[in-house]
Design a protein around this motif. Structure first.
Motif, PDB file in Angstrom:
ATOM      1  N   PHE A 124      18.224 -10.400 -18.206  1.00  0.00           N
ATOM      2  CA  PHE A 124      17.307 -11.673 -18.318  1.00  0.00           C
ATOM      3  C   PHE A 124      16.571 -11.287 -19.709  1.00  0.00           C
ATOM      4  O   PHE A 124      15.237 -11.066 -19.617  1.00  0.00           O
ATOM      5  CB  PHE A 124      16.267 -11.718 -17.189  1.00  0.00           C
ATOM      6  N   GLU A 125      17.237 -11.770 -20.578  1.00  0.00           N
ATOM      7  CA  GLU A 125      16.735 -11.379 -22.076  1.00  0.00           C
ATOM      8  C   GLU A 125      15.228 -12.233 -22.479  1.00  0.00           C
ATOM      9  O   GLU A 125      14.369 -11.806 -23.015  1.00  0.00           O
ATOM     10  CB  GLU A 125      17.638 -11.739 -23.207  1.00  0.00           C
ATOM     11  N   ASP A 126      15.260 -13.537 -21.891  1.00  0.00           N
ATOM     12  CA  ASP A 126      14.172 -14.384 -22.088  1.00  0.00           C
ATOM     13  C   ASP A 126      12.886 -13.938 -21.269  1.00  0.00           C
ATOM     14  O   ASP A 126      11.721 -13.803 -21.745  1.00  0.00           O
ATOM     15  CB  ASP A 126      14.415 -15.885 -21.723  1.00  0.00           C
ATOM     16  N   LEU A 127      13.252 -13.248 -20.116  1.00  0.00           N
ATOM     17  CA  LEU A 127      12.151 -12.660 -19.228  1.00  0.00           C
ATOM     18  C   LEU A 127      11.591 -11.461 -19.851  1.00  0.00           C
ATOM     19  O   LEU A 127      10.371 -11.074 -19.912  1.00  0.00           O
ATOM     20  CB  LEU A 127      13.003 -12.538 -17.834  1.00  0.00           C
ATOM     21  N   LEU A 128      12.566 -10.744 -20.355  1.00  0.00           N
ATOM     22  CA  LEU A 128      12.166  -9.612 -21.060  1.00  0.00           C
ATOM     23  C   LEU A 128      11.255  -9.783 -22.487  1.00  0.00           C
ATOM     24  O   LEU A 128      10.365  -8.921 -22.448  1.00  0.00           O
ATOM     25  CB  LEU A 128      13.406  -8.594 -21.715  1.00  0.00           C
ATOM     26  N   LYS A 129      11.761 -10.660 -23.013  1.00  0.00           N
ATOM     27  CA  LYS A 129      10.802 -10.899 -24.420  1.00  0.00           C
ATOM     28  C   LYS A 129       9.415 -11.407 -23.762  1.00  0.00           C
ATOM     29  O   LYS A 129       8.348 -11.150 -24.374  1.00  0.00           O
ATOM     30  CB  LYS A 129      11.683 -12.019 -25.225  1.00  0.00           C
ATOM     31  N   PHE A 130       9.535 -12.348 -22.792  1.00  0.00           N
ATOM     32  CA  PHE A 130       8.125 -12.673 -22.263  1.00  0.00           C
ATOM     33  C   PHE A 130       7.474 -11.675 -21.687  1.00  0.00           C
ATOM     34  O   PHE A 130       6.105 -11.614 -22.034  1.00  0.00           O
ATOM     35  CB  PHE A 130       8.531 -13.894 -21.133  1.00  0.00           C
ATOM     36  N   LYS A 147      16.388  -5.894 -18.835  1.00  0.00           N
ATOM     37  CA  LYS A 147      17.154  -5.454 -20.107  1.00  0.00           C
ATOM     38  C   LYS A 147      18.847  -5.674 -19.824  1.00  0.00           C
ATOM     39  O   LYS A 147      19.637  -6.029 -20.600  1.00  0.00           O
ATOM     40  CB  LYS A 147      16.938  -4.261 -20.856  1.00  0.00           C
ATOM     41  N   GLY A 148      18.726  -5.425 -18.348  1.00  0.00           N
ATOM     42  CA  GLY A 148      20.411  -5.461 -17.949  1.00  0.00           C
ATOM     43  C   GLY A 148      21.051  -4.057 -18.091  1.00  0.00           C
ATOM     44  O   GLY A 148      22.196  -4.014 -18.255  1.00  0.00           O
ATOM     45  N   VAL A 149      20.377  -3.082 -18.254  1.00  0.00           N
ATOM     46  CA  VAL A 149      20.678  -1.617 -18.170  1.00  0.00           C
ATOM     47  C   VAL A 149      20.186  -0.779 -16.907  1.00  0.00           C
ATOM     48  O   VAL A 149      19.398  -1.258 -16.292  1.00  0.00           O
ATOM     49  CB  VAL A 149      20.138  -0.916 -19.653  1.00  0.00           C
ATOM     50  N   PRO A 150      21.068   0.026 -16.673  1.00  0.00           N
ATOM     51  CA  PRO A 150      20.776   1.056 -15.382  1.00  0.00           C
ATOM     52  C   PRO A 150      19.302   1.511 -15.390  1.00  0.00           C
ATOM     53  O   PRO A 150      18.680   1.681 -16.421  1.00  0.00           O
ATOM     54  CB  PRO A 150      21.646   2.321 -15.529  1.00  0.00           C
ATOM     55  N   MET A 200      20.233 -16.286  -9.880  1.00  0.00           N
ATOM     56  CA  MET A 200      18.859 -17.198  -9.855  1.00  0.00           C
ATOM     57  C   MET A 200      17.827 -16.921  -8.898  1.00  0.00           C
ATOM     58  O   MET A 200      16.582 -16.878  -9.300  1.00  0.00           O
ATOM     59  CB  MET A 200      19.520 -18.687  -9.213  1.00  0.00           C
ATOM     60  N   LEU A 201      18.105 -16.453  -7.699  1.00  0.00           N
ATOM     61  CA  LEU A 201      17.182 -15.944  -6.834  1.00  0.00           C
ATOM     62  C   LEU A 201      16.511 -14.875  -7.382  1.00  0.00           C
ATOM     63  O   LEU A 201      15.178 -14.612  -7.301  1.00  0.00           O
ATOM     64  CB  LEU A 201      17.819 -15.644  -5.498  1.00  0.00           C
ATOM     65  N   VAL A 202      17.028 -13.871  -7.938  1.00  0.00           N
ATOM     66  CA  VAL A 202      16.488 -12.337  -8.542  1.00  0.00           C
ATOM     67  C   VAL A 202      15.790 -12.766  -9.616  1.00  0.00           C
ATOM     68  O   VAL A 202      14.582 -12.488  -9.814  1.00  0.00           O
ATOM     69  CB  VAL A 202      17.591 -11.568  -8.820  1.00  0.00           C
ATOM     70  N   GLU A 203      16.291 -13.739 -10.425  1.00  0.00           N
ATOM     71  CA  GLU A 203      15.486 -14.041 -11.864  1.00  0.00           C
ATOM     72  C   GLU A 203      14.116 -14.872 -11.184  1.00  0.00           C
ATOM     73  O   GLU A 203      12.993 -14.531 -11.860  1.00  0.00           O
ATOM     74  CB  GLU A 203      16.171 -15.011 -12.477  1.00  0.00           C
ATOM     75  N   GLU A 204      13.804 -15.649 -10.372  1.00  0.00           N
ATOM     76  CA  GLU A 204      12.738 -16.312  -9.644  1.00  0.00           C
ATOM     77  C   GLU A 204      12.054 -15.132  -9.241  1.00  0.00           C
ATOM     78  O   GLU A 204      10.902 -15.297  -9.512  1.00  0.00           O
ATOM     79  CB  GLU A 204      13.237 -17.427  -8.683  1.00  0.00           C
ATOM     80  N   THR A 205      12.479 -14.395  -8.714  1.00  0.00           N
ATOM     81  CA  THR A 205      11.835 -13.150  -8.109  1.00  0.00           C
ATOM     82  C   THR A 205      10.977 -12.306  -9.060  1.00  0.00           C
ATOM     83  O   THR A 205       9.861 -11.977  -9.263  1.00  0.00           O
ATOM     84  CB  THR A 205      12.325 -12.293  -7.009  1.00  0.00           C
ATOM     85  N   LEU A 206      11.832 -11.873 -10.135  1.00  0.00           N
ATOM     86  CA  LEU A 206      11.169 -11.140 -11.365  1.00  0.00           C
ATOM     87  C   LEU A 206      10.238 -11.953 -12.079  1.00  0.00           C
ATOM     88  O   LEU A 206       9.223 -11.474 -12.531  1.00  0.00           O
ATOM     89  CB  LEU A 206      12.476 -10.872 -12.174  1.00  0.00           C
ATOM     90  N   LYS A 253      11.300  -0.348 -27.282  1.00  0.00           N
ATOM     91  CA  LYS A 253      12.681   0.053 -27.364  1.00  0.00           C
ATOM     92  C   LYS A 253      13.858  -0.781 -26.827  1.00  0.00           C
ATOM     93  O   LYS A 253      14.741  -1.311 -27.095  1.00  0.00           O
ATOM     94  CB  LYS A 253      13.114   1.314 -26.528  1.00  0.00           C
ATOM     95  N   PHE A 254      12.982  -1.768 -25.817  1.00  0.00           N
ATOM     96  CA  PHE A 254      13.926  -2.699 -25.270  1.00  0.00           C
ATOM     97  C   PHE A 254      14.150  -3.956 -26.146  1.00  0.00           C
ATOM     98  O   PHE A 254      14.844  -4.559 -25.565  1.00  0.00           O
ATOM     99  CB  PHE A 254      13.267  -3.024 -23.900  1.00  0.00           C
TER     100      PHE A 254
END
Length: 798
Positions: free
Chosen positions: A279-285, A238-241, A200-206, A313-314
């Motif tokens: 964070f798929e929603d954040l990626l699409k945003f 995306k959640g990839v390396p 949650m903290l990382v998502e807020e930061t991103l 690609k993402f």
């Protein structure tokens, strides 16, 4: 090393910042000299912009070479109007701050400091940096210290640092030193994501960082450093390396291998393997808002060498967002978008023109690779139709055509491609566009469409109707050298010239096709002179052609005809890096006499061979040491192996394989069902036979485990045919059964083990007039009693 105080900080490694390398989708990464000309088989741009790759190229490419014209217009009108990159004036840190971070660097580099204390020091130092993150991150010396701090602090201080500098994150990302700080911070976030509590903290930061970027994404996308940071941010969402080759620069050789069916693609379109939760929603945003904000500048971004347009690609797996992103990248008008169309006639002409630009051609290759089927159909029919040969003639456009061909989805696509390019093989070779020909052959083999026509067209391109077919293989091996020759009628095998890489790849593709289509090529390769055959075997590309032939659908007789020509030269080839693989394939194809000849030649170079890279494996595989000690026993094992293979393929091969009686040793295995399982079982046969001394175990293995495996694969309950055995075999069977039974007793409750042993006991291959041993009968009785008691216990529980 950079000295800071009394310590030395390691300089960070230089990173390739050319984002356009992400989109390299074709060509080879080799430079070689043929006929006095140096030709580039890749599409690397010339060095520009202070050491970074420029986006124009005057060199020849894979499939590009004979047209000596160079585009006079190196930059399009859009490039001239590109958004200028903002120059940032670095604010120098005050002396007190500089001294503080210099002392911190000395402390945290100490090997005596404990982990908890180190984490506390890093967190406190980042607190001191609050409000000054941009100037410190962009400082060449202090940025190194910040990287160490961001790697060593806890997640709270890491996220606090990023949130504090979010308004200036773009400035940090676009700086030569700051970009390294930004990437280090993102990598540390990825490490902390391994703990679910931090999600949650990382998502807020991103989210904070993404909102800052979408406010002004164009400058970041144009910047060579910023685009690299942006790509790492997309990987994290995306959640990839962050260093994933799927989303970063891909080697052209890797892409080419996948394109020509040599290796499967690295990723699946619908099932990307993620290293952690994304964070798929954040990626699409992020992607959607970036493209929306950059829509007015899309013309300049299309041809900019650093632009981050490969972000699409993402979006693979999100079809709606992907289609919308591609429509923006292609410059789709709002009217076409309403009609559900991606382009019109005017837009198609514009796209064809843009594809001749280096940056956009790479972008187009990515689009073709990820495009949904409806978009691919529209691009093929509206944009490329009637322009395929024209685009294949262009230095950059030919790579787009290769991508278009390699992503063909159906026979209908192949028919359209073949109609325009099928009769142009010779013209493509003359222009140096061999990559287009190779892609077309690979696609025909993959889709099983126009395979015979491809073989005929390829032969006609290098061999006239009144010429002997024996010239086909040599001319393809030296493809450029032949077409550069002015007097082609008097062309001969050249001395000291490296064989053509793409020509070798084309021949490897040809030998994957059904044998009825490639008889001309088989006749050509088997008619090679001995000296030429030796030269081919020593070349890295040529050796693979020989191996492809030896594993093709050609008959065993034809293969052994070629192997026999190398007799007397196996020792020479075995110590050669490429030739050693050829020797192994020759051994696999040969009968007992040929195998014995090969091993006897290797005895003379056994010591030298053991010192080479491939030598120890080759010596083990061929059992050279066993032959040296006991040649008669070695020969007996080879005879046993031949008979075992014959029975194996008779039992497991398809009808076409079973009826093949052209040779006692069935090396033709193209009709085998379930190839992966059969390959593993073949290895088991090799292992069993290699470890055995006498013959009987070979037949024993086939009758017991081979037929058992077949019953598992096919569900057949057919009793095996009668197999002759000696008293020694029966004794060995008893010993094996007893050992298995003892192991079975220790595994009570394992129903699968009992089932397998039961099946094996049914397929032991005993003749009808012979009975199993007493120990076997007793074991059967005990198993029945155990099964009965188990079933009773289950009923009682119910």
């Amino acid at each position: 090393m950079v000295s800071v105080g009394s310590k030395a900080l390691p300089l960070r490694k230089a990173k390739a910042r050319n984002l356009t390398e992400d989109c390299v989708m074709a060509g080879e990464d080799h430079l070689y000299n043929q006929g006095g000309r140096k030709r580039s088989m890749s599409r690397k741009a010339t060095k520009k912009h202070g050491g970074f790759d420029g986006d124009n190229s005057t060199g020849n490419f894979s499939g590009g070479g004979h047209d000596k014209t160079v585009r006079s217009q190196k930059f399009s009108k859009h490039q001239e109007a590109s958004v200028p990159q903002t120059s940032f004036v670095r604010t120098q840190a005050d002396p007190e701050t500089t001294k503080y971070f210099s002392e911190i660097a000395n402390v945290i580099e100490s090997t005596e400091i404990e982990l908890e204390e180190r984490m506390a020091i890093c967190g406190n130092a980042l607190e001191e940096a609050r409000g000054k993150e941009v100037e410190l991150a962009n400082d060449y010396i202090i940025s190194h210290t910040l990287q160490i701090l961001l790697e060593g602090c806890d997640v709270d201080h890491l996220c606090g640092f990023l949130q504090s500098c979010s308004k200036g994150f773009c400035s940090i990302a676009m700086d030569r030193s700051g970009s390294h700080v930004a990437e280090t911070a993102l990598k540390s976030l990825a490490m902390h994501l391994q703990d679910d509590e931090n999600h949650m903290l990382v998502e807020e930061t991103l989210t904070t960082i993404c909102k800052a970027i979408v406010a002004n994404p164009v400058e970041v996308m144009h910047n060579c450093h910023g685009s690299h940071v942006l790509r790492s941010l997309l990987c994290l969402c995306k959640g990839v390396p962050l260093d994933s080759s799927e989303f970063h620069a891909t080697k052209s050789s890797t892409v080419l291998a996948a394109r020509l069916n040599i290796k499967p693609p690295r990723h699946d379109r619908n099932d990307s393997q993620h290293c952690q939760q994304g964070f798929e929603d954040l990626l699409k945003f992020l992607v959607t808002e970036m493209l929306k904000a950059a829509k007015q500048d899309i013309a300049s971004l299309q041809v900019d060498q650093y632009s981050s347009l490969t972000a699409l690609k993402f979006l693979v797996g999100h079809e709606q967002e992907l289609s919308h992103a591609i429509s923006i990248l292609l410059g789709c008008s709002s009217k076409n978008a309403v009609d559900g169309s991606f382009t019109d006639t005017k837009g198609a002409r514009n796209l064809l023109s843009l594809m001749k630009q280096t940056a956009f051609s790479r972008l187009m290759e990515v689009i073709l690779g990820v495009a949904p089927e409806n978009l691919y159909n529209e691009l093929l029919t509206k944009v490329f139709r009637d322009s395929l040969f024209e685009m294949s003639s262009d230095n950059c456009g030919n790579f787009v055509v290769q991508a278009l061909i390699s992503h063909a989805r159906s026979e209908g696509h192949m028919e359209l491609l073949w109609k325009e390019l099928g009769t142009k093989f010779k013209d493509l070779f003359v222009m140096g566009r061999s990559g287009v020909v190779a892609s077309l052959i690979a696609a025909s083999q993959r889709l099983h469409s126009n395979e015979q026509k491809c073989c005929q067209a390829l032969a006609a391109a290098v061999c006239l109707a009144n010429e002997s077919p024996g010239c086909i293989i040599p001319r393809l091996l030296f493809l450029d050298h032949y077409f550069w020759c002015e007097d082609k009628s008097n062309w001969n095998w050249p001395d000291g010239v490296k064989m053509h890489i793409m020509g070798s790849l084309i021949l490897q593709l040809v030998f994957k096709l059904p044998s009825e289509y490639i008889q001309t090529y088989i006749a050509s390769i088997t008619s090679l002179e001995v000296d030429h055959l030796r030269e081919v075997s020593k070349d890295s590309g040529g050796a693979r052609v020989i191996e492809a032939f030896l594993t093709s659908d050609a008959s065993t007789k034809q293969k052994r005809k070629l192997v026999a020509k190398l007799r007397g030269h196996f020792a020479e080839l075995s110590v050669h890096q490429s030739g050693s693989f050829t020797v192994e394939k020759c051994f696999n194809v040969g009968n007992v006499s040929l195998r014995e000849a090969i091993v006897s030649e290797l005895l003379d170079v056994q010591t030298e061979l053991s010192k080479t890279k491939q030598g120890p494996h080759l010596l083990r595989k061929l059992d050279v040491d066993g032959y040296a000690k006991r040649p008669d026993q070695w020969k007996s094992r080879q005879v046993s192996k031949e008979s075992t293979y014959k029975e194996f393929y008779t039992a497991f091969g398809q009808k076409e394989t079973r009826t093949c009686n052209n040779d006692p040793f069935l090396a033709d295995t193209h009709g085998i069902t379930q190839p992966e399982k059969l390959k593993q079982m073949k290895k088991e046969i090799d292992t069993r036979l290699a470890s055995s001394i006498a013959l009987p175990l070979g037949s024993q293995f086939l009758s017991q485990e081979g037929l058992t495996a077949k019953s598992r694969m096919s569900g057949s309950k057919r009793r095996p045919g009668r197999v002759e055995r000696s008293s020694e075999k029966l004794a060995m069977d008893d010993d094996v059964s007893e050992r298995k039974n003892k192991k079975h007793k220790k595994k009570k409750g394992n129903d699968s083990g009992g089932t397998v042993n039961a099946v094996e006991s049914k397929t032991t291959g005993f003749p009808h007039h012979e009975k199993p041993s007493k120990s076997v009968r007793e074991e059967k009785k005990r198993r029945k009693e155990d099964d009965l008691s188990k079933s009773l216990r289950k009923k009682n529980k119910v």
